[in-house]
Design an enzyme around this catalytic site. Structure first.
Site, short mmCIF file in Angstrom:
data_model
loop_
_atom_site.label_atom_id
_atom_site.label_comp_id
_atom_site.label_asym_id
_atom_site.label_seq_id
_atom_site.Cartn_x
_atom_site.Cartn_y
_atom_site.Cartn_z
CE LYS A 20 39.99 40.54 30.05
NZ LYS A 20 39.32 41.80 29.96
N1 GLU Z 1 35.84 41.07 28.56
C1 GLU Z 1 35.02 42.52 28.75
C2 GLU Z 1 35.94 43.57 29.16
O1 GLU Z 1 36.94 43.66 29.12
C3 GLU Z 1 33.75 42.31 29.34
C4 GLU Z 1 34.11 41.54 30.53
C5 GLU Z 1 32.46 41.12 31.61
O2 GLU Z 1 31.43 41.35 31.01
O3 GLU Z 1 32.55 40.77 32.61
O4 GLU Z 1 35.48 44.43 29.88
#
Ligand code: GLU
Length: 416
Positions: free
Chosen positions: A106
């Site tokens: 993240k």
């Molecule tokens: N931000 C989204 C999540 O928390 C998607 C992450 C992604 O598509 O890599 O799952």
């Protein structure tokens, strides 16, 4: 009294519970409790008024035993490194549960995206990518949208990364606009996954979706689209909210009309025919299904007892604390945890990456059909394990995700 929880203390406690149930080797538990790599950067840009803006940014790469790092990038004024670390950890379990060949990551920048111009956001994004580019790449770490980032942000990321490498690399990021290699269905994917999980949970509880009442906290991409899809499935949306507060209407609202009102006035508040409520009142609304689709730490030990819904489906990451998990489970509430419920987003991100790598473009029907197959399978796997372990769905989902990652880490071994 409000318990002081951070996303990271919640994520650590969840890992502890899973590790105990799995009788995980203490060394492996210690390894998985920390990210493999944390990159912190100072993102400096020229603001529109010609001053220099300095923003704290980071990318946390949790574990990549199952494949390249994958996860969104969040822009938020309250964001801390600990939050991003917890969110990266949840991505690792999420990818493992749904069976994607990815590890968890993240990223984020502490900033006030709502007060920044498009030009400032573009410079912020490009500068951030230039600072972490050496750690990114289609087979290394693939970013995606998260809170207050969108397809346009992903286009800037793709362009910056491609410019740095000297050629176009669409597979370096997911959640892009369709015209530049994005996947059909990515925008609604998280919400559609939430809706599939709601349907499966309702089936298990023998609750009819037709006429079932729903309250949705958060009216961003996930909250709005979940409300809209659940309405299409026959549900009645009785309460919705955003960061300014919420509205309640027992007769039900039309999600699309509320969105028009929000785009005109800046919030869902004062929508016609509704009573204004606070975000905490929304969680306590009389309803069958509650979808927290905003931020972390919303359903806690101090308010879990007041939740009236029979089903809680976590569109957001980390909305429920471990104390609240136990309280809801004792009350007989069926809670579908974030790492299962909102995995539709990263699943279609994976489909986008596969399409980019193979230079193909799938139809919306193909994407949504494959998403449904994966979500229903993962829901079934978690439900089966929960029955076997006599646990709630969160513990079962964690056992599945943590167990798969731990097995992979152990199999790979340590080197050097
Ligand atoms: N931000 C989204 C999540 O928390 C998607 C992450 C992604 O598509 O890599 O799952």
């Amino acid at each position: 009294m409000r318990q002081e929880h951070t996303a990271l203390t919640v994520a650590q406690e969840q890992l502890r519970i899973a590790a105990e149930k799995l009788e995980l080797d203490p060394g492996l538990h210690a390894m998985l409790s920390k990210p493999k790599r944390t990159i912190t950067v100072s993102v400096t840009i020229k603001m529109d008024n010609c001053t220099i803006g300095v923003f704290d940014g980071c990318r946390v790469q949790h574990w990549d035993a199952l494949g390249p790092f994958k996860g969104g990038i969040r822009y938020h004024p309250n964001l801390t490194l600990d939050d991003v670390t917890a969110l990266a950890m949840w991505m690792t379990w999420k990818c493992a549960i749904i069976g994607l060949p990815y590890g968890g990551a993240k990223g984020g920048i502490n900033c006030k995206p709502k007060t920044m111009s498009q030009g400032e956001l573009e410079r912020l994004t490009r500068r951030y990518v230039s600072l972490i580019a050496e750690y990114l790449g289609p087979h290394r770490d693939v970013p995606a949208p998260d809170v207050y980032t969108n397809a346009q942000t992903m286009a800037w990321i793709m362009d910056t990364y491609s410019q740095l490498k000297g050629y176009s690399i669409p597979e370096s990021v997911t959640g892009k606009p369709v015209e530049i290699g994005g996947s059909e269905g990515r925008v609604c994917a998280t919400a559609l996954g939430v809706a599939f999980c709601t349907r499966e949970a309702a089936k298990a509880l023998k609750l009819k979706l037709k006429g079932a009442t729903v309250a949705v906290q958060g009216y961003g991409n996930v909250g709005y689209n979940a409300a809209s899809i659940l309405q299409d499935m026959g549900c009645k949306i009785v309460a919705v909210s955003d960061s300014s507060g919420g509205v309640y209407c027992p007769e039900g609202v039309n999600p699309a009309a509320v969105r028009v009102h929000k785009s005109k006035t800046g919030s869902v508040l004062n929508y016609k025919g509704c009573r204004n409520i606070s975000n905490s009142e929304l969680l306590e609304t009389e309803c069958d299904i509650l979808v927290p689709a905003a931020l972390e730490n919303q359903i806690r030990g101090d308010n879990a007892d007041k939740v009236k819904a029979k089903i809680v489906v976590e569109g957001a990451n980390g909305p429920t604390t471990p104390e609240a998990d136990s309280a809801l489970y004792e009350k007989g509430v069926c809670l579908v945890p974030d790492i299962l419920a909102n995995s539709g987003g990263v699943t279609v991100s994976y489909f986008e990456w596969v399409q980019n790598l193979t230079r193909e473009h799938w139809t919306l029907e193909t994407v949504n059909g494959k998403l449904e197959d994966k979500m229903v399978k993962a829901f079934g796997d978690v439900q089966k394990l929960a029955r076997k372990e006599e646990s709630n769905l969160r513990t079962a989902a964690l056992m599945l995700g943590v167990g798969r990652v731990a097995h992979a880490v152990k199999t790979l071994g340590l080197w050097p």
